[in-house]
Design a protein around this motif. Structure first.
Motif, PDB file in Angstrom:
ATOM      1  N   HIS A   1       2.830   1.411   3.192  1.00 13.48           N
ATOM      2  CA  HIS A   1       3.602   2.454   3.870  1.00 13.48           C
ATOM      3  C   HIS A   1       4.872   1.881   4.487  1.00 13.48           C
ATOM      4  N   THR A   2       4.773   0.674   5.050  1.00 13.30           N
ATOM      5  CA  THR A   2       5.906   0.078   5.768  1.00 13.30           C
ATOM      6  C   THR A   2       6.869  -0.651   4.840  1.00 13.30           C
TER       7      THR A   2
ATOM      8  N   SER B   1      -3.538  10.968   1.989  1.00 10.30           N
ATOM      9  CA  SER B   1      -2.382  10.082   2.013  1.00 10.30           C
ATOM     10  C   SER B   1      -2.839   8.643   1.802  1.00 10.30           C
TER      11      SER B   1
ATOM     12  N   GLY C   1      -2.442   6.141   3.734  1.00 12.19           N
ATOM     13  CA  GLY C   1      -3.045   5.675   4.975  1.00 12.19           C
ATOM     14  C   GLY C   1      -4.456   6.187   5.155  1.00 12.19           C
TER      15      GLY C   1
END
Length: 446
Positions: free
Chosen positions: A171-172, A268, A270
């Motif tokens: 994600h990051t 998602s 995450g």
């Protein structure tokens, strides 16, 4: 030469050599969990891959195992198997670093993902075939289950932490950059394994063996590994059971499960990572409890329980529906129960295999076992992709759960259910304590 026999397993906690290896494997396993999430996500999100393309990605990782029987025969003739394990780690780390490099050049492609899958899979075969003779020199027979339990516990912890960390990194940093963590973990593993002081006696030369006999061909040596498995009732039943359960669980493999969770469950990255990480606590629990359970109900019965509990929970994920918490919870529950099952199965079966394979045959048998057991995995993955395309992801998961449970039938007709412990008396069935092929002209050094 194997590790000296001890009267217990407590010494492993104070064994610096084992603890160094354990640390290296723990670091490497954590990195692997990141890549297992990142690779299919690169295919799905960055390259818009289809279910069949994702299945091929999973399949290609395991395809090199089809040649493991030949590599195992070659490794059995090599001294210093530890160096081969270090080489394998260095290759895997280097190959993975090509993904972030290509990402920076905006050149990531499905073809590159496939190449990474094949090359890292081939390096894994080298590591796994060099591992058995290394393991028996590192760990005494009385500590096989305990050592495998600790290694598996680390793997299960990586399944708890890794998906969450991987989801956060993806994600990051994006998925291609996240695999840097796995590449660095292989370099750390290579460093730690390379620093283990271990007596590795030289093998006979490649041209002649004991008494001046001619070295048999690579194919003949590979065939001897296959023959031993075929004539050994414990190895034969264990392989058939493992291959069956692997075929069906890989039909619902991690790639399709990620695809199912993304598209059908609408989770998602995450949320997927959190659900898989939470559910993976079951694997840790199974790894910790495996030695106690095997002492209570026996090694053979523990394998049987694991053979059912490993694939069955896939059905829980398949029927998931409702609000977000219910969908994510079903995925976590399936992962939890399956984790308990796979640890009961793997720890006990791997320890039983180690106890019945003769010295001098370990890499050959490991290679032959891997060719069939791991070689079936890409076939299962491809089959899963075809089933998903024809019938949908939910139906594929249900088929996988049902078929996987049928693996139990191989065990019921074998001596395995009657094996309670790893003592020579318990594991002594016909053809388990000696090579059943022509006498090996190159016995393991002792």
């Amino acid at each position: 030469m194997t590790a000296p026999e001890t009267g217990g397993t407590a010494s492993l906690w104070h064994d610096r050599r084992f603890n160094r290896f354990w640390a290296g494997q723990s670091i490497s396993e954590l990195g692997d969990r990141i890549t297992e999430l990142a690779l299919p996500l690169i295919a799905v999100t960055a390259l818009n891959a289809s279910a069949n393309q994702v299945a091929w990605l999973t399949a290609l990782i395991w395809t090199p195992h089809l040649l493991a029987f030949l590599l195992g025969a070659w490794v059995d003739r090599r001294a210093h198997q530890r160096r081969l394990m270090v080489l394998a780690d260095l290759v895997r780390g280097s190959v993975l670093l090509t993904l972030p490099a290509a990402y920076l050049l905006d050149a990531v492609s499905l073809g590159q993902l496939y190449a990474v899958a094949v090359l890292t899979g081939a390096a894994a075969v080298l590591f796994n075939t060099a591992y058995p003779p290394f393991f028996v020199r590192l760990v005494p027979r009385s500590a096989y289950i305990e050592a495998n339990s600790r290694l598996s516990a680390s793997r299960s912890v990586s399944h708890v932490i890794g998906p969450a960390v991987g989801g956060g990194l993806v994600h990051t940093l994006t998925a291609p950059v996240a695999v840097i963590a796995d590449a660095l973990s292989y370099l750390a593993s290579a460093f730690l394994i390379g620093r283990i002081p271990l007596d590795e006696p030289p093998t006979a030369g490649a041209g002649t063996g004991a008494g001046g006999t001619t070295d048999p061909s690579l194919l003949r040596r590979a065939r001897e590994g296959m023959t031993l498995i075929g004539r050994n009732p414990v190895l034969r039943a264990g392989l058939c059971c493992a291959a069956t359960v692997n075929f069906f669980t890989f039909a619902a493999g991690s790639g399709l499960m990620v695809l199912f969770a993304t598209r059908d469950l609408d989770l998602s990255p995450g949320a997927i990572g959190l659900a898989l990480g939470t559910g993976a606590t079951g694997a840790f629990l199974g790894a910790v409890l495996a030695p106690k359970i095997s002492r209570h109900i026996g090694v053979g019965r523990s394998i049987m329980v694991g053979a059912v509990l490993f694939p069955a929970p896939i059905a829980i994920a398949a029927v998931a529906h409702g609000p977000l918490w219910a969908r994510a919870g079903a995925l976590a529950a399936a992962e939890f129960l399956s984790g308990v099952g796979v640890m009961l199965f793997d720890i006990n079966l791997n320890s039983l295999r180690t106890s019945v394979i003769p010295d001098g045959m370990r890499s050959r048998v490991a290679g032959a076992f891997s060719t069939l057991n791991y070689g079936i995995r890409p076939i299962g993955a491809i089959t899963g992709g075809l089933l998903a395309t024809a019938f949908g992801l939910r139906a594929t998961l249900l088929i996988s759960a049902t078929g996987g449970m049928l693996s139990l039938l191989w065990l019921l007709a074998s001596p395995i259910p009657r094996i309670h412990s790893l003592t020579p008396d318990d594991t002594a069935t016909p053809h388990t304590t000696q090579d059943t092929t022509d006498p090996d002209p190159y016995p393991a050094p002792s």
